[in-house]
Design an enzyme around this catalytic site. Structure first.
Site, PDB file in Angstrom:
ATOM      1  N   ASP A  27       5.997  -2.661 -12.175  1.00  0.00           N
ATOM      2  CA  ASP A  27       4.931  -3.128 -11.048  1.00  0.00           C
ATOM      3  C   ASP A  27       4.932  -2.248  -9.875  1.00  0.00           C
ATOM      4  O   ASP A  27       5.887  -1.560  -9.358  1.00  0.00           O
ATOM      5  CB  ASP A  27       5.381  -4.475 -10.602  1.00  0.00           C
ATOM      6  CG  ASP A  27       4.046  -5.141 -10.009  1.00  0.00           C
ATOM      7  OD1 ASP A  27       3.008  -4.594 -10.195  1.00  0.00           O
ATOM      8  OD2 ASP A  27       4.309  -6.280  -9.189  1.00  0.00           O
ATOM      9  N   ASN A  29       2.296   0.512  -9.301  1.00  0.00           N
ATOM     10  CA  ASN A  29       1.706   1.744  -9.531  1.00  0.00           C
ATOM     11  C   ASN A  29       0.157   1.830  -8.703  1.00  0.00           C
ATOM     12  O   ASN A  29       0.346   2.852  -7.811  1.00  0.00           O
ATOM     13  CB  ASN A  29       1.369   2.028 -10.919  1.00  0.00           C
ATOM     14  CG  ASN A  29       2.429   2.222 -11.745  1.00  0.00           C
ATOM     15  OD1 ASN A  29       3.555   2.465 -11.468  1.00  0.00           O
ATOM     16  ND2 ASN A  29       2.145   1.837 -13.334  1.00  0.00           N
ATOM     17  N   HIS A  44      -0.892   5.077 -11.834  1.00  0.00           N
ATOM     18  CA  HIS A  44      -0.498   4.917 -13.290  1.00  0.00           C
ATOM     19  C   HIS A  44       0.259   5.934 -14.016  1.00  0.00           C
ATOM     20  O   HIS A  44       1.179   5.739 -14.816  1.00  0.00           O
ATOM     21  CB  HIS A  44      -1.564   4.186 -14.178  1.00  0.00           C
ATOM     22  CG  HIS A  44      -2.233   2.708 -13.530  1.00  0.00           C
ATOM     23  ND1 HIS A  44      -1.253   1.612 -13.626  1.00  0.00           N
ATOM     24  CD2 HIS A  44      -3.192   2.143 -13.319  1.00  0.00           C
ATOM     25  CE1 HIS A  44      -1.807   0.823 -13.004  1.00  0.00           C
ATOM     26  NE2 HIS A  44      -3.126   1.098 -13.001  1.00  0.00           N
ATOM     27  N   TRP A  76      -6.764  -7.155 -18.576  1.00  0.00           N
ATOM     28  CA  TRP A  76      -8.116  -7.165 -18.774  1.00  0.00           C
ATOM     29  C   TRP A  76      -9.134  -7.181 -17.940  1.00  0.00           C
ATOM     30  O   TRP A  76     -10.393  -6.792 -17.824  1.00  0.00           O
ATOM     31  CB  TRP A  76      -8.589  -7.892 -20.205  1.00  0.00           C
ATOM     32  CG  TRP A  76      -7.881  -7.444 -21.226  1.00  0.00           C
ATOM     33  CD1 TRP A  76      -6.751  -7.975 -22.100  1.00  0.00           C
ATOM     34  CD2 TRP A  76      -8.019  -6.114 -22.123  1.00  0.00           C
ATOM     35  NE1 TRP A  76      -6.435  -7.295 -23.442  1.00  0.00           N
ATOM     36  CE2 TRP A  76      -7.068  -6.366 -23.215  1.00  0.00           C
ATOM     37  CE3 TRP A  76      -8.861  -5.168 -22.020  1.00  0.00           C
ATOM     38  CZ2 TRP A  76      -7.202  -5.101 -24.371  1.00  0.00           C
ATOM     39  CZ3 TRP A  76      -8.788  -4.057 -23.065  1.00  0.00           C
ATOM     40  CH2 TRP A  76      -8.033  -4.049 -24.019  1.00  0.00           C
ATOM     41  N   ARG A  78      -8.761  -6.463 -14.783  1.00  0.00           N
ATOM     42  CA  ARG A  78      -9.000  -5.333 -13.807  1.00  0.00           C
ATOM     43  C   ARG A  78     -10.403  -4.533 -14.111  1.00  0.00           C
ATOM     44  O   ARG A  78     -11.038  -4.762 -14.903  1.00  0.00           O
ATOM     45  CB  ARG A  78      -7.927  -4.377 -13.972  1.00  0.00           C
ATOM     46  CG  ARG A  78      -6.439  -4.959 -13.566  1.00  0.00           C
ATOM     47  CD  ARG A  78      -5.366  -3.816 -13.865  1.00  0.00           C
ATOM     48  NE  ARG A  78      -4.233  -4.407 -13.362  1.00  0.00           N
ATOM     49  CZ  ARG A  78      -3.095  -3.793 -13.214  1.00  0.00           C
ATOM     50  NH1 ARG A  78      -2.947  -2.498 -13.284  1.00  0.00           N
ATOM     51  NH2 ARG A  78      -1.947  -4.333 -12.869  1.00  0.00           N
ATOM     52  N   LEU A 138      17.959   4.429 -29.459  1.00  0.00           N
ATOM     53  CA  LEU A 138      17.327   3.476 -28.457  1.00  0.00           C
ATOM     54  C   LEU A 138      16.329   2.737 -29.062  1.00  0.00           C
ATOM     55  O   LEU A 138      15.263   3.044 -29.790  1.00  0.00           O
ATOM     56  CB  LEU A 138      17.007   4.111 -27.179  1.00  0.00           C
ATOM     57  CG  LEU A 138      16.111   3.244 -26.245  1.00  0.00           C
ATOM     58  CD1 LEU A 138      17.399   2.050 -25.584  1.00  0.00           C
ATOM     59  CD2 LEU A 138      15.637   3.995 -25.065  1.00  0.00           C
ATOM     60  N   SER A 199       5.397 -13.420 -14.141  1.00  0.00           N
ATOM     61  CA  SER A 199       4.141 -12.648 -14.646  1.00  0.00           C
ATOM     62  C   SER A 199       3.739 -12.721 -16.270  1.00  0.00           C
ATOM     63  O   SER A 199       3.334 -12.140 -16.773  1.00  0.00           O
ATOM     64  CB  SER A 199       4.005 -11.268 -14.213  1.00  0.00           C
ATOM     65  OG  SER A 199       3.917 -11.246 -12.822  1.00  0.00           O
TER      66      SER A 199
END
Length: 236
Positions: A27, A29, A44, A76, A78, A138, A199
């Site tokens: 969170d 950016n 971003h 979506w 935004r 990973l 969130s």
């Protein structure tokens, strides 16, 4: 991009206790960019660059699973130009980083509703998943077009469609129908930017997770802060 832990000189003390699964809400950016007088998309892009460093640190620390919250279903809402920019960034990241991630043994997985994304993005994501499916250094879960509530609805729908009687539904059964099936619940969830909210992220899986909230915006979340989170929440 290289996730080779030998490529850097260690700047943090070795960890005695290492969580198996770390999840991150990346969170801040946009606010990072605004503070610098830049457009939100610049934030971003900076956040994407930081993801390289965080993946490298995750491997170095010995964490086996990393789940990142890249794009929620709420995103979506935004501005259209920002959403379009995020989609282009995702495609660019896959194009640029996939071969290196595969070379370094990172297995990519997607969690969320893939079918609702642009067919071109779906094709790239599926290619990445298939190419890296045998890697095990990973496991990187990318939550894109993801919602914790929608994940639970998805699991319920699948259980009903499978004809499983209500009295046979257990926690273990639900786990098998989640997007994260086969992945252990996160030991630690990190959220950058200082917000104290879930969130809609991994709300089933996070039932017993530890949380670490840092005021740093995601592009500034560095190896030292990551190490501090592991030390505080998972002490030896």
């Amino acid at each position: 991009m290289s996730v080779n832990p030998m490529a850097e000189t260690p700047t943090t003390a070795p960890l005695e206790k290492i969580p198996q699964h770390v999840a991150i809400i990346m969170d801040g950016n946009g606010r990072w960019a605004i503070q610098r007088g830049l457009p939100r998309l610049a934030g971003h892009k900076a956040g994407t660059e930081n993801l390289r460093r965080v993946i490298r640190s995750t491997v170095e620390f010995g964490v086996k699973y990393l789940t990142i919250y890249a794009f929620s279903t709420e995103n979506w809402g935004r501005p259209p130009e920002e959403v379009q920019g995020l989609m282009l960034i995702l495609q660019d990241v896959i194009d640029r980083e996939l071969n290196e991630l595969n070379k370094e043994g990172v297995q990519l997985r997607h969690i969320g509703r893939l079918e609702k994304l642009d067919p071109r993005i779906q094709k790239k994501v599926l290619k990445a998943i298939d190419l890296t499916k045998n890697n095990d250094r990973l496991i990187l879960n990318v939550a894109f077009n993801y919602s914790g509530r929608d994940e639970i609805v998805y699991a319920i729908q699948k259980i009903i469609n499978a004809g499983i009687p209500a009295n046979e539904v257990t926690d273990e059964l639900v786990n098998k129908y989640l997007f994260t099936a086969g992945v252990p619940d996160p030991d630690l969830i990190i959220r950058t930017s200082g917000e104290l909210r879930l969130s809609n992220f991994l709300i089933w899986q996070a039932a017993y997770s530890e949380w670490y909230i840092t005021p740093k915006y995601w592009p500034d979340f560095d190896k030292e802060e990551y190490h501090r989170a592991l030390e505080i929440v998972c002490p030896s």
